[in-house]
Design an enzyme around this catalytic site. Structure first.
Site, short mmCIF file in Angstrom:
data_model
loop_
_atom_site.label_atom_id
_atom_site.label_comp_id
_atom_site.label_asym_id
_atom_site.label_seq_id
_atom_site.Cartn_x
_atom_site.Cartn_y
_atom_site.Cartn_z
N HIS A 1 24.03 29.58 -16.43
CA HIS A 1 23.19 28.39 -16.35
C HIS A 1 21.95 28.50 -17.22
O HIS A 1 20.82 28.30 -16.78
CB HIS A 1 22.83 28.09 -14.90
N LYS B 1 33.05 -0.03 -50.14
CA LYS B 1 33.21 -1.34 -49.49
C LYS B 1 34.59 -1.92 -49.77
O LYS B 1 35.21 -2.52 -48.88
CB LYS B 1 32.12 -2.30 -49.98
#
Length: 528
Positions: free
Chosen positions: A285, A134
């Site tokens: 595909h 932090k």
């Protein structure tokens, strides 16, 4: 500068501490880490001396103290923060080096007790990591040994860490905490808790699917677009990708992989890995349009290409053996999007030097590559997720149940196993004709199994391949005899299907009437 060091995994920590000491950094440490550093002759202050409070509760409480977290969280550019530190006799901590208790490794061990799992949940470590991360503008937070070189390089060069590196270290730290907490949640919410069995030796039964499922992935790269050009996409990998998986591959040349390239490449790679002899798979595909085995990579490719040369144009090609010059020269004659193999000879690489757009992927295969599979499969649905164990079933000859009067020949049985492997990777409804270790016609992704059978025959005819005396694999049962009649009319003499239809006997009677052999596998392979 002061550094607090508290690590479970002590790999490289002594060398790092020596380098920090040489730069004049004061060392603070905890428990076993402090003892190790002191044994190496390094001046180290134990955390208990800093906090003026002893470690307690078997080490569960040692760094949870204002003199630690105040030193990590105080903003150096805020006078009130610095005044508070001075008032309470707290010194700043500028570098935190922490790795956490090995929770993930502990619960992965067979026979892990609930007590061991709970004891390996780190509390003080994550708290310190969050505090330092932090306050990244003032504190460097190091959570992995791989970060040591970059940290030392900047400290040696300028005596401090750059904003860019401190921010990157902070992000990595929060990512690590997320991974750690996710692993704890996954484990605990999978435990089938039985209070009457509770003891130090209690090994709980665990549900296959935890009450909360926390996935963790690392981005490999942003992609130009997704399945279509108006969609955006990125490619992620598992935190610890399995050896021999697509995510471990190295692109040797060619354009950037696209979303569809990656999806099709995975289909081809997983299919080719299912064979223990030299094999080639061509995918278009998401469906295999040609699969074959051969004595060499060239033979396997040549046979696979024959199945459907039209669909192979612009396809994805995968080999489970190194590609040599002969195979490379054959492949180079067609338009290929991606070519994958465990390795390429120098001569093979030379063949593709002039084809700069061809994407070459080298994916090293471990010795047991056939056993390296994803354990779970996921599928996103509206506001939810489907999760299942992966379809890793392998069919053996002993699993086959012959249900017709006519018996398959040894050659047909061999080809049936081959066809069945391929069918598992073909979109449902799947019909696969094979002969002599080669696909002869593939029907995929149709709403009707009958249509898949017809399409497979049409494709074989277009490729000028005879389906006489072929075998057929159907990924699910024939609901009526009409599908069987289509494949027999095309030339099939032996058929494999799961069985399990209320009309099984009708289909068996039809096979006997047509004079073909049929085996039941007992499992189906739907692939949607």
């Amino acid at each position: 500068m002061r550094a607090l060091i508290s690590v479970s995994d002590k790999t490289g920590i002594v060398d790092l501490a020596k380098e920090l000491h040489a730069l004049g950094v004061s060392l603070i440490s905890t428990g076993g880490t402090a003892k190790l550093l002191a044994e190496q002759g390094l001046p180290v202050t134990e955390v208990a001396e800093v906090t003026q409070f002893p470690e307690m509760l078997d080490g569960r409480v040692k760094t949870l103290h204002p003199k630690v977290h105040g030193g990590l969280l105080a903003r150096r550019d805020t006078p009130e923060h610095m005044a508070a530190l001075q008032a309470h006799g707290i010194d700043t901590i500028d570098l935190l080096i922490v790795n956490l208790y090995p929770f993930e490794a502990t619960v992965a061990k067979p026979g892990c007790t609930l007590a061991d799992a709970i004891e390996n949940i780190d509390i003080g470590g994550p708290a310190m990591v969050r505090s330092a991360a932090k306050n990244w503008k003032d504190v460097g937070i190091v959570t992995d040994a791989s970060q040591y070189p970059a940290v030392m390089a900047e400290l040696k060069a300028s005596g401090k860490l750059s904003d860019k590196l401190r921010f990157a270290l902070s992000v990595a730290a929060f990512n690590r905490i997320s991974q750690y907490d996710g692993a704890i949640s996954n484990y605990l919410s999978s435990v089938n808790f039985e209070a009457e069995k509770l003891s130090e030796a209690y090994v709980p039964e665990r549900a296959q699917f935890s009450g909360q499922f926390n996935e963790q992935y690392v981005k490999v790269q942003d992609l130009r677009y997704g399945e279509n050009s108006h969609q955006q996409a990125a490619w992620y990998r598992d935190l610890s990708p399995a050896a021999g998986s697509l995510a471990t591959g190295v692109q040797l040349q060619g354009k950037e992989l696209s979303y569809n390239n990656i999806a099709d490449a995975d289909a081809a790679w997983e299919c080719v890995k299912s064979f223990d002899t030299s094999a080639c798979v061509i995918v278009k595909h998401a469906n295999p349009c040609g699969v074959a085995v051969g004595a060499t990579a060239l033979e396997a490719y040549s046979k696979a290409f024959q199945t459907d040369p039209t669909s192979a144009f612009g396809g994805i090609i995968a080999f489970n053996r190194p590609v040599d010059k002969a195979a490379a020269e054959a492949v180079s004659k067609q338009f290929v999007e991606v070519l994958m193999a465990p390795d390429f000879s120098a001569e093979a690489l030379d063949v593709f030097k002039s084809k700069v757009n061809v994407r070459l992927m080298k994916i090293a295969l471990p010795a047991n590559y056939g056993d390296v599979r994803n354990a779970l499969e996921t599928k996103r649905v509206g506001s939810g997720l489907l999760l299942q164990s992966a379809d890793n079933h392998e069919l053996a000859l002993a699993d086959l149940k012959i249900v017709t009067v006519k018996q398959p020949t040894p050659e047909e049985l061999h080809d049936l196993l081959f066809a069945w492997k391929v069918a598992k990777f073909v979109k449902s409804n799947a019909i696969v004709f094979c002969k002599n270790g080669m696909t002869m016609g593939v029907g995929a992704g149709q709403m009707s199994r009958l249509d898949s059978a017809r399409i497979a025959s049409i494709k074989a005819e277009a490729a000028k391949l005879s389906l006489q005396n072929t075998v057929v694999a159907s990924d699910a049962f024939f609901p009526f005899r009409d599908g069987l009649d289509v494949v027999v009319d095309a030339g099939a003499t032996c058929v494999a299907q799961p069985g399990g239809s209320m009309r099984d006997q009708e289909v068996i009677d039809a096979a006997n009437e047509r004079g073909v052999a049929m085996v039941f596998t007992g499992v189906r392979h739907f692939r949607h």
